[in-house]
Design a protein around this motif. Structure first.
Motif, short mmCIF file in Angstrom:
data_model
loop_
_atom_site.label_atom_id
_atom_site.label_comp_id
_atom_site.label_asym_id
_atom_site.label_seq_id
_atom_site.Cartn_x
_atom_site.Cartn_y
_atom_site.Cartn_z
N GLN A 60 0.85 -1.19 0.00
CA GLN A 60 0.00 0.00 0.00
C GLN A 60 0.89 1.24 0.00
O GLN A 60 1.69 1.42 0.91
CB GLN A 60 -0.90 0.02 1.24
N LEU A 61 0.73 2.07 -1.01
CA LEU A 61 1.56 3.26 -1.15
C LEU A 61 0.70 4.51 -0.97
O LEU A 61 -0.35 4.65 -1.60
CB LEU A 61 2.20 3.29 -2.54
N ILE A 62 1.14 5.42 -0.09
CA ILE A 62 0.48 6.71 0.10
C ILE A 62 1.56 7.78 0.00
O ILE A 62 2.62 7.66 0.64
CB ILE A 62 -0.21 6.81 1.47
N PHE A 63 1.33 8.81 -0.83
CA PHE A 63 2.39 9.79 -1.04
C PHE A 63 1.81 11.19 -1.26
O PHE A 63 0.66 11.36 -1.63
CB PHE A 63 3.28 9.39 -2.22
N ARG A 64 2.64 12.18 -0.97
CA ARG A 64 2.28 13.58 -1.14
C ARG A 64 2.41 13.99 -2.60
O ARG A 64 3.35 13.59 -3.29
CB ARG A 64 3.22 14.43 -0.28
N VAL A 65 1.44 14.80 -3.08
CA VAL A 65 1.50 15.30 -4.47
C VAL A 65 1.41 16.83 -4.43
O VAL A 65 0.32 17.41 -4.46
CB VAL A 65 0.35 14.71 -5.33
N PRO A 66 2.53 17.52 -4.35
CA PRO A 66 2.51 18.99 -4.39
C PRO A 66 2.53 19.50 -5.83
O PRO A 66 3.20 18.93 -6.69
CB PRO A 66 3.81 19.36 -3.67
N TRP A 67 1.78 20.56 -6.10
CA TRP A 67 1.76 21.15 -7.44
C TRP A 67 1.39 22.63 -7.35
O TRP A 67 0.89 23.09 -6.31
CB TRP A 67 0.80 20.38 -8.36
N ILE A 68 1.61 23.36 -8.43
CA ILE A 68 1.39 24.81 -8.45
C ILE A 68 0.21 25.14 -9.35
O ILE A 68 0.19 24.75 -10.52
CB ILE A 68 2.65 25.55 -8.94
N ASP A 69 -0.80 25.84 -8.81
CA ASP A 69 -1.96 26.19 -9.61
C ASP A 69 -1.68 27.42 -10.47
O ASP A 69 -0.56 27.98 -10.43
CB ASP A 69 -3.20 26.38 -8.72
N ASP A 70 -2.67 27.84 -11.25
CA ASP A 70 -2.45 28.93 -12.20
C ASP A 70 -2.23 30.28 -11.51
O ASP A 70 -1.75 31.23 -12.14
CB ASP A 70 -3.65 29.04 -13.15
N LYS A 71 -2.58 30.38 -10.23
CA LYS A 71 -2.34 31.62 -9.49
C LYS A 71 -0.95 31.66 -8.86
O LYS A 71 -0.57 32.64 -8.24
CB LYS A 71 -3.39 31.77 -8.39
N GLY A 72 -0.22 30.55 -9.03
CA GLY A 72 1.10 30.46 -8.44
C GLY A 72 1.09 29.94 -7.01
O GLY A 72 2.14 29.93 -6.35
#
Length: 448
Positions: A60-72
């Motif tokens: 079972q894998l659980i991980f963080r997914v950080p990303w940048i939206d169009d507003k920065g």
């Protein structure tokens, strides 16, 4: 200790060990209930902790997914991949992007996938994944950035001989493209077999888009044939208006049925003269608008019902294709009262246990999702075959393979139910047939 006591004791242990995961509990409970007759007739399946191992994911894998939206601004989501069972082959199962996604839902989907994949007769194990990311209202650039971040972590754990994800709710051709592009960038190789549902110009398969909906109808037609009926002249309800629902409606009408109702999360439309599937595809897949637009643009006797209950509509066949637990016991009573004779699940577990029991108790032929909606993963496995041989098959050939697989699934389910003394119970037949193939492989391979 009796078999009933053994199963009950194990289920109680599972509930404590997997607290707060009701969908997973529901899926396991249904399978364990069917296995009582198997363990009574073939007690060796109780050996070596087989049932306990089957219900525990290999990883079972659980991980963080950080990303940048169009507003920065920085956004953070959670990603999941549950690699449930690889006794038959590499893990195979879709990715779901939806705010409702959590570990329990992914485990439920992965557990179901074990048996579904087993029923196809193809060498694929069971897995599932996804994220609580909601693609609705997001720009293409935001979805691309999210997918790239998601794949940056997931790529460590997948491969064409290890784990082969595909699409599911919220993950279509656009998302698969972004995911594959990032995988290719990170791996420095065009490993086309690592994802299925790809575009036709870069390793995809014809029929993959239509496969789950078409396969649902092919299996339902086999079920109707056993009762000397067909889709010709039948009235059909199809819940949902996503990929599965659209192509189920298309194939049902090609076989002579009239689709009299379809829905989305805002409500449903009644279409007494049938559905213009091409128009609805444009509204839902291209323009991504609400189903109410269909009434305004197409008309032809269609009416829109905000909210409401699509299962109030009179029909002969019901194909729930939206999401889990959408059809409850009260809705099942409405359908039976209105003369429904066949129900087949296009989504994963869209009928609650109360609904399933009511259908079975009242003579409605019922096909569970692990059999009825296996067409998508079956065609994904066919895509894997084409990738492995660097080949590309025609639409007609691939569709013929799909049709044969779905026909074989129903015949296997029907035969297994009869062999174990529960003729006509396609839930038990699917669970037992899917279980036995996986169980035999697990016993042969030892305690691992």
């Amino acid at each position: 200790m009796s078999i009933d006591q053994q199963i009950s004791e194990y289920y109680d242990k599972l509930l404590k060990r997997n607290a707060g995961e009701p969908e997973f509990h529901q899926a396991v409970s249904e399978v364990l209930d069917s296995l009582k007759v198997v363990l009574g007739k073939d007690p060796h399946y109780a050996d070596d902790g087989l049932v306990e191992r089957l219900c525990e994911p290999e990883r079972q894998l659980i991980f963080r997914v950080p990303w940048i939206d169009d507003k920065g601004d920085i956004q953070v989501n959670r990603g999941f991949r549950v690699q449930f069972n690889s006794a038959l082959g590499p893990y195979k199962g879709g990715l779901r992007f939806h705010p409702s996604v959590n570990l329990g839902i992914i485990k439920f989907l992965g557990f179901e996938q074990i048996f579904k994949n087993s029923l196809t007769g193809l060498p694929i194990g069971g897995g599932k994944g996804g994220s609580d990311f909601d693609p609705k209202g997001r720009s293409d650039r935001e979805i691309m950035r999210f997918c790239q971040s998601f794949m940056t972590e997931l790529q460590r754990h997948i491969g064409e001989y290890r784990d082969v994800p595909a699409g599911d709710i919220g993950v279509g051709g656009r998302e698969i493209g972004y995911l594959f592009g990032q995988y290719r960038r990170l791996s420095n190789q065009h490993e086309s077999g690592v994802l299925t549902g790809k575009g036709l110009t870069w390793g995809g398969s014809l029929v993959r888009t239509e496969a789950t909906g078409y396969g649902l109808v092919y299996l339902t037609a086999e079920m109707m044939r056993t009762h000397k009926e067909s889709f010709g002249g039948a009235k059909v309800i199809v819940s949902g208006s996503g990929n599965v629902a659209l192509y189920a409606a298309e194939k049902a009408q090609q076989l002579g049925a009239t689709v009299v109702a379809m829905s989305d999360s805002s409500g449903y439309i009644t279409t007494p003269n049938g559905v213009d599937v091409d128009a609805l595809k444009d509204i839902k897949e291209v323009r991504r608008e609400r189903i109410s637009a269909y009434v305004e643009e197409v008309g032809n006797g269609a009416q829109y019902h905000a909210g409401g209950n699509i299962w109030e509509v009179e029909a002969d066949v019901a194909l729930p294709c939206a999401t889990q637990n959408e059809l409850d016991g009260e809705s099942a009573k409405l359908l039976v009262a209105n003369g429904i004779r066949y129900v087949a699940e296009g989504a994963n577990m869209p009928c609650t246990p109360e609904a399933v029991h009511y259908f079975q108790a009242n003579g409605t032929a019922f096909a569970p999702g692990k059999a009825a909606n296996a067409g998508g993963v079956a065609t994904s496995a066919l895509e894997m075959q084409q990738n492995a041989t660097r080949d590309s098959w025609s639409f007609e050939y691939t569709d013929g393979r799909l049709h044969q697989i779905m026909s074989n699934i129903f015949k296997n389910v029907e035969r297994t139910a009869r062999d174990y003394g529960c003729e006509g119970d396609y839930v038990a037949g699917a669970n037992i047939a899917g279980f036995k193939k996986v169980a035999d492989a697990m016993l042969a391979q030892g305690v691992i």
